[in-house]
Design a protein around this motif. Structure first.
Motif, short mmCIF file in Angstrom:
data_model
loop_
_atom_site.label_atom_id
_atom_site.label_comp_id
_atom_site.label_asym_id
_atom_site.label_seq_id
_atom_site.Cartn_x
_atom_site.Cartn_y
_atom_site.Cartn_z
N LEU A 107 0.84 -1.20 0.00
CA LEU A 107 0.00 0.00 0.00
C LEU A 107 0.87 1.25 0.00
CD1 LEU A 107 -2.84 1.16 0.05
CD2 LEU A 107 -2.77 1.06 2.54
N PHE A 108 1.97 1.22 0.77
CA PHE A 108 2.89 2.35 0.77
C PHE A 108 3.39 2.64 -0.63
CE2 PHE A 108 7.37 3.54 0.50
CZ PHE A 108 7.33 4.81 1.07
N LEU A 109 3.90 1.63 -1.33
CA LEU A 109 4.43 1.84 -2.68
C LEU A 109 3.35 2.32 -3.64
CD1 LEU A 109 6.95 -1.06 -3.43
CD2 LEU A 109 7.41 1.38 -3.32
N LEU A 110 2.19 1.71 -3.58
CA LEU A 110 1.10 2.10 -4.46
C LEU A 110 0.78 3.59 -4.27
CD1 LEU A 110 -2.07 0.10 -5.22
CD2 LEU A 110 -2.24 2.51 -4.78
N LEU A 111 0.60 4.02 -3.04
CA LEU A 111 0.26 5.42 -2.78
C LEU A 111 1.44 6.36 -3.01
CD1 LEU A 111 -1.98 4.97 0.40
CD2 LEU A 111 -2.70 5.35 -1.98
N PHE A 112 2.63 5.91 -2.68
CA PHE A 112 3.84 6.72 -2.88
C PHE A 112 4.03 7.03 -4.36
CE2 PHE A 112 8.38 7.42 -3.45
CZ PHE A 112 8.68 8.30 -2.42
N VAL A 113 3.82 6.04 -5.19
CA VAL A 113 3.97 6.22 -6.63
C VAL A 113 2.76 6.95 -7.21
CG1 VAL A 113 4.11 4.99 -8.85
CG2 VAL A 113 5.49 4.22 -6.90
N GLY A 114 1.58 6.64 -6.69
CA GLY A 114 0.35 7.12 -7.31
C GLY A 114 -0.07 8.53 -6.98
N ILE A 115 0.26 9.01 -5.79
CA ILE A 115 -0.18 10.35 -5.41
C ILE A 115 0.89 11.35 -5.83
CG2 ILE A 115 -0.82 11.86 -3.49
CD1 ILE A 115 -1.94 9.35 -2.10
N PRO A 116 0.55 12.20 -6.77
CA PRO A 116 1.56 13.10 -7.35
C PRO A 116 1.93 14.28 -6.47
CG PRO A 116 -0.56 13.41 -8.44
CD PRO A 116 -0.74 12.32 -7.43
N ILE A 117 2.90 14.05 -5.61
CA ILE A 117 3.47 15.14 -4.82
C ILE A 117 4.99 15.13 -5.07
CG2 ILE A 117 1.67 15.24 -3.05
CD1 ILE A 117 3.35 13.50 -1.26
#
Length: 166
Positions: A107-117
């Protein structure tokens, strides 16, 4: 930045290479990745579905190489004092970005990659996964899904909600 890239393309390469190839190359680059590619695609008038397909493919291509080879490349570079300080900076940055990931790495990787910040994305997510020995199959899937999430978010931002403004 997207404006500057679109203007640079129009002034320098517009007659030489197709805009689709340009956004593909943008999506390959670290830091810019799919996020910048989709924005530039909108500015260049590339249709949404075509832009997403091109940018997703461009953003995916470097990932297996990072996951499989970056530790070996970094070790070689540090051993031969090639950009040693920069490599150590990247390793420390990856360590800082991955604090508290022991559980929930997918979940960390998915959100880290997916949320554009700033400071996130497929390149940094892959670096974190490789340096901290995440399971390569699970990491690959999480990064791929993160890229798809980023594509959806950036499509809404550039072609939807904010698209009318740019």
């Amino acid at each position: 930045m997207a404006d500057a890239l679109a203007n640079w393309y129009n002034n320098s390469f517009g007659q030489l290479i197709p805009k689709e190839l340009f956004i593909f190359f943008i999506s390959l680059l670290p830091l810019i990745e799919l996020r910048g590619g989709v924005l530039v695609a909108k500015l260049l008038g590339v249709p949404l579905l075509r832009a997403n397909l091109i940018c997703i493919i461009g953003n995916i291509i470097p990932i297996p190489f990072i996951l499989l080879f970056i530790k070996t490349i970094f070790a070689f570079m540090k051993k031969h004092n090639i950009l040693k300080r920069f490599i150590e900076y990247l390793e420390k940055r990856a360590e800082r970005k991955s604090k508290g990931v022991d559980r929930g790495e997918f979940l960390f990787l998915l959100l880290f990659v997916g949320i554009p910040i700033p400071g996130t994305g497929a390149w940094m997510g892959s670096l974190i996964a490789a340096l901290f020995d995440f399971d390569i199959k699970r990491a690959s899937l999480a990064i791929f899904l993160g890229i798809l999430l980023a594509a959806v978010i950036m499509s809404v931002v550039s072609y939807g909600v904010l698209g009318a403004l740019i």
